[in-house]
Design an enzyme around this catalytic site. Sequence first.
Site, PDB file in Angstrom:
ATOM      1  CG  HIS A   1      -2.145  -0.869   0.984  1.00  0.00           C
ATOM      2  ND1 HIS A   1      -2.131  -2.201   1.282  1.00  0.00           N
ATOM      3  CD2 HIS A   1      -3.367  -0.612   0.469  1.00  0.00           C
ATOM      4  CE1 HIS A   1      -3.310  -2.726   0.958  1.00  0.00           C
ATOM      5  NE2 HIS A   1      -4.080  -1.788   0.465  1.00  0.00           N
ATOM      6  N   GLY A   2       1.972   1.231   0.644  1.00  0.00           N
ATOM      7  CA  GLY A   2       2.779   2.442   0.649  1.00  0.00           C
ATOM      8  C   GLY A   2       4.115   2.240   1.321  1.00  0.00           C
TER       9      GLY A   2
END
Lengths: 473, 313
Positions: free
Chosen positions: A323-324
């Site tokens: 996701h990040g």
Amino acid sequence: MLFNSLAFLIFFPVVTLLYFLLPHKFRWFLLLAASCFFYMFFKPEYILILAFTIVIDYFAGILLENEPDKIRRKKYLVMSLIANIGVLAVFKYYNFINSNITGIALLFGCKNHLPFLNWLLPIGLSFHTFQAMSYTIEVYRGNQKAERHFGIYALYVMFYPQLVAGPIERPQNMIHQFYAKHKFDYNNAVNGLNLIAYGLFKKIVIADRLSVYVNQVYNNLDYANTLSTLIGVCFFSIQIYCDFSGYSDIARGTAKFMGYDLMVNFNRPYLSKTIAEFWARWHISLSTWFRDYLYIPLGGNRTGKWKWYRNLLIVFLLSGLWHGANWTFVIWGALHGFYLIFGLLTKNIRGSFIRFTGIEKLKGLYTFINQSVIFILVTFAWIFFRAENLHKAKAVINNLTQCDFSYNLNQLTMQKGPLNFILSFFVLGLLWLSYLLPANLKMKHNLLFLAITTFIIIILGKNGEAEFIYFQF
Amino acid sequence: MEKQNSYTSSFKEFLFKILLPLFLIVGAAGLIFNYFFEKKIILKSQVSGAYKVNRILTETYPDEIPIFGSSRAEMGIIPDSLGHDYFNYGLYGTHYDVTLFFLEQECKKIKKRPWIILNLDLDGIEIALDDISNYIYNAHDPAVRELLGKEYKPYFSIPFIRYFGRFENIYRSYLTDKVAVSKIVDKGAAIEKQVIPQKEFDKLVAERIGTLQVFGINPDLKKKLFYIITTHPERVFVFVIAPYHPCCFQGYNFDAVNDFMKLLRSYKNVKVFDFSRLPLPDNMFFNTTHINYSGAVEYNHYLKDSLMQMGVH
């Protein structure tokens, strides 16, 4: 191009009309050209990165299929995966790794001389990279024939409805659909339109409305008290659901209109009664990707107990990182892994307690309690997902635990006014009402649904072409 | 041939059963909604920007003394405390491009009373349209279209659709006018009632200190302002500066504003009243650059005296 933009309002009917007017043999080209245009609308040069992975994986697929030698096949697969993950590593994780190296070096009194890259993350990079990887893995496993038509393969990676935020499709589901002749079908068109309208409703009416309050809370944590922070974090749970599932609905709707079936990516996740069920309903295309290509190859649950828990934790830590590139996402993933493992560890104790209290006989109450607990756990984890850094996440938790329930209208509405506050709860009511509709939006009164939804979007929608949260991944 | 027929009949079914009826239903409902929204909401709310823009364009009150400016006009000047015929056209978030638009429209009118009150902000004469919903109802007007410039969108001419995403802004003004929970409303003015707790106000002061304020002048706007002043010698332009909290003055370039006031005063039909340093306690401020209702009462008391001294009646 954003789905919630004026440009898309023109793009979609034009492309769809041309699609049905063109003879079948030219349609792949139209869709590919439209997809390139759609992607290049954001930042044209990043299409080169996509082209790079497409070329690599196209040839990797053919080499994998032609090569009888197992070791060589494995080498080709590994090379293709390295190329894909390499692109991700450079664009998404390089600066994160570099800043961590700097931190560690400082601990030992050293200096890190590696430069930081000032590149923007190409939109939807994680999505199309994972979709491309699933192709080579499936060809390697023999579940999918290598695609010889370069245009069709490129379209599989670039098909515009799901290019920038999924669903992350599998080649078995998509490639054959590009060869099939799709004629205009009334039911597909109506269902597609319903999905688009519902997706826009979720994004423009609910997610963008709630984002006003959420952003105000996260940007002014000093000003927010316990009550406003609590409302803010709960709103974010709904915001991210409506934002992302809204995108998926629009993607499915636009594809469906042309006769393509994309996988269902969300299935009312906040009705889940366990964390495992939540992950079977939330971002299904990513959860199944990790299940098929990581969790099961690691041994899944068919190993010893502790290895099983380890596998779960690895999957969720990597899901967080997907996701990040930030420790907040790692913690978010770890929390979900921990929830699952804790649930497994305490399964017997919880079962005994439930039998002892007899609460399961009160079905409605039992379901409500379970759903509420899951919502609270998931919402707590979202704090880390939303916060820009760990300090901010800590500040949110501090606000929640200081028990300041003092009443102050300005503080309660976070200076965005009572009307925004009331409308936020009103749109939540609309979301709840929409749950009375069939989940696949196949219904009798399509016209009524479309008319009401369009009317609501125009009256209550937020105008601003706000980006979808998941674009950054 | 048969395939082609089923293909076209399916499309016809979609067109006549869904697409056209959808346009008709949403179109008809939208037009009805649009009618009531414009007549019952926009035109019935004196504090809404859309009402003020429409009022200056379409209505003439020969005795009216207009008050133009930004939020410091809207939130600082109580028309009834000055007299019967004042109306506050102040628009939140706007700057002198909008003020001059109002001024131009006002100067076209034949009025019995010459006075025009113009709020002058300490950040100078700059450009800021702020909320576009203020202008949509009158977007067909050439003057409004010119004011909007690049912000003008062709869909502003489509009823109902033109308010997409902006219904709320106008409805908020309507509610402020009719319910007024946290504000006092009076002839276009909307003044904050609440007193900010000292602890919170101290935070605002701390945030403000160190943010250097500059009196900036947009040359085109300056030229336009003086053109209006010189071409309308029959009108008296009264410039007023509303009170600011003293924290705003740290590092402020007073020379620039003083020079500008000196230039304004050199015109016969211009008066300037500077209340920026009016000593008001913290509890009379809504934030460091805006006063609350108690502050406005105090400020308007001095303003009224000054206006009476110059013969405004």
